[in-house]
Scaffold this active site. Structure first.
Site, short mmCIF file in Angstrom:
data_model
loop_
_atom_site.label_atom_id
_atom_site.label_comp_id
_atom_site.label_asym_id
_atom_site.label_seq_id
_atom_site.Cartn_x
_atom_site.Cartn_y
_atom_site.Cartn_z
N ASN A 67 -7.87 36.22 -20.61
CA ASN A 67 -8.28 36.06 -22.00
C ASN A 67 -9.59 35.30 -22.14
OD1 ASN A 67 -5.90 37.35 -22.45
ND2 ASN A 67 -4.79 35.54 -23.15
N HIS A 89 -12.24 36.73 -16.98
CA HIS A 89 -13.09 37.71 -17.69
C HIS A 89 -14.06 37.06 -18.67
CE1 HIS A 89 -9.76 40.88 -16.75
NE2 HIS A 89 -10.54 40.67 -15.73
N1 APR Z 1 4.28 38.58 -26.16
C1 APR Z 1 4.16 38.95 -24.84
N2 APR Z 1 3.55 40.09 -24.44
C2 APR Z 1 3.06 40.90 -25.41
C3 APR Z 1 3.15 40.59 -26.79
C4 APR Z 1 3.80 39.36 -27.14
N3 APR Z 1 3.93 38.98 -28.41
N4 APR Z 1 2.56 41.59 -27.52
C5 APR Z 1 2.12 42.50 -26.60
N5 APR Z 1 2.43 42.08 -25.34
C6 APR Z 1 2.13 42.74 -24.06
C7 APR Z 1 2.07 44.26 -24.09
O1 APR Z 1 3.34 44.85 -23.93
C8 APR Z 1 1.14 44.55 -22.91
O2 APR Z 1 1.89 44.69 -21.70
O3 APR Z 1 0.87 42.30 -23.65
C9 APR Z 1 0.27 43.28 -22.81
C10 APR Z 1 -1.16 43.47 -23.28
O4 APR Z 1 -1.79 44.36 -22.40
P1 APR Z 1 -3.33 44.75 -22.61
O5 APR Z 1 -3.57 45.04 -24.03
O6 APR Z 1 -3.63 45.80 -21.61
O7 APR Z 1 -4.11 43.39 -22.29
P2 APR Z 1 -4.48 42.75 -20.87
O8 APR Z 1 -3.47 43.09 -19.84
O9 APR Z 1 -4.75 41.32 -21.11
O10 APR Z 1 -5.86 43.51 -20.54
C11 APR Z 1 -6.53 43.18 -19.35
O11 APR Z 1 -8.40 44.53 -19.99
O12 APR Z 1 -9.50 45.24 -21.81
C12 APR Z 1 -9.62 44.44 -20.72
O13 APR Z 1 -10.94 42.53 -20.34
C13 APR Z 1 -9.85 42.99 -21.06
O14 APR Z 1 -8.83 41.02 -20.12
C14 APR Z 1 -8.57 42.30 -20.61
C15 APR Z 1 -8.03 43.24 -19.55
#
Ligand code: APR
Length: 227
Positions: free
Chosen positions: A83, A100
């Protein structure tokens, strides 16, 4: 070790990327989060991060961020996060590694090690680094190196426990970090949705972060500090 993604900040009002209402449903990565996008249309990229910075400045840490911080009173805690917000730090967590980048910082376009704080919503064309170059958001864009991966891998390789919160584990090399965890160390995953995890024996807590993380923190504190 705590490894977090966008899901840990979702309940603070910051959108995730790949959920049904995720940022990448509305924006094209190629237009706002690549070096090519920056060279093609820097104003568009700056607008995208200005909006995210505004949202981060208006957001507050939630119960999950606070539960992670509360572990520090009992254990040595390291957070590795994907994040770009500062909610872990605002909740009181002192050791946070941002893989990131950080949206409240800007970076020189001639010297990537020249990073300056940015405690205001907007970064504009014409805002210059001390060397006179255009400042860019201090973000790791798609297609760019992730310089802190070796440091994060070394930390995870020393962990006794790994808690993964709110990440789809879809983006590499960050998602590969879980494989540095020693075989004997338990891994917990907090996510209300299904996540493909290529590591056997993972304890999947199918809860939102603000519910699952405080519950896990209390049980770890009770379990481990009872020894
Ligand atoms: N509590 C816990 N988990 C949650 C919640 C919640 N309230 N709401 C959503 N999620 C979960 C979703 O089910 C999903 O598995 O959080 C995850 C979010 O996944 P992504 O949107 O893919 O985010 P992330 O894994 O952080 O992305 C990785 O991708 O876009 C790039 O640079 C950006 O750092 C980021 C990287």
């Amino acid at each position: 070790m705590v490894f977090t993604g966008a899901g840990v900040s979702a309940e603070s009002g910051l959108r995730t990327f790949r959920d049904s209402d995720g940022l990448w449903e509305e924006y094209r990565i190629e237009e706002v989060a690549t070096p090519e996008a920056w060279h093609r249309d820097p104003a568009k990229v700056l607008r995208f991060y200005d909006l995210r910075r505004e949202q981060v400045l208006a957001a507050q840490p939630n119960a999950a961020h606070h539960a992670i911080a509360s572990l520090q009173a009992h254990f040595e805690v390291e957070v590795v996060t994907q994040n770009i917000d500062d909610l872990h730090e605002r909740a009181g967590t002192t050791r946070v590694l941002h893989l990131h980048g950080e949206v409240l910082k800007a970076r020189s376009t001639v010297d990537p090690t020249l990073v300056v704080p940015l405690n205001r919503p907007s970064l504009a064309l014409g805002d210059r680094c001390p060397l006179g170059s255009q400042l860019r958001p201090h973000i790791v864009w798609f297609g760019e190196e992730v310089p802190l991966i070796p440091e994060a891998a070394a930390l995870i390789a020393q962990a006794d426990h790994l808690i993964v919160v709110g990440t789809s584990l879809a983006v590499y090399p960050a998602a590969g970090l879980i494989h540095y965890l020693p075989r004997s160390a338990p891994m917990y995953l907090i996510d209300p949705n299904d996540v493909e995890v290529a590591r056997g024996g993972t304890h999947h807590i199918k809860e939102k972060a603000s519910v699952g993380m405080p519950a896990l923190a209390s049980s770890l504190i009770a379990q481990l500090s009872g020894r």
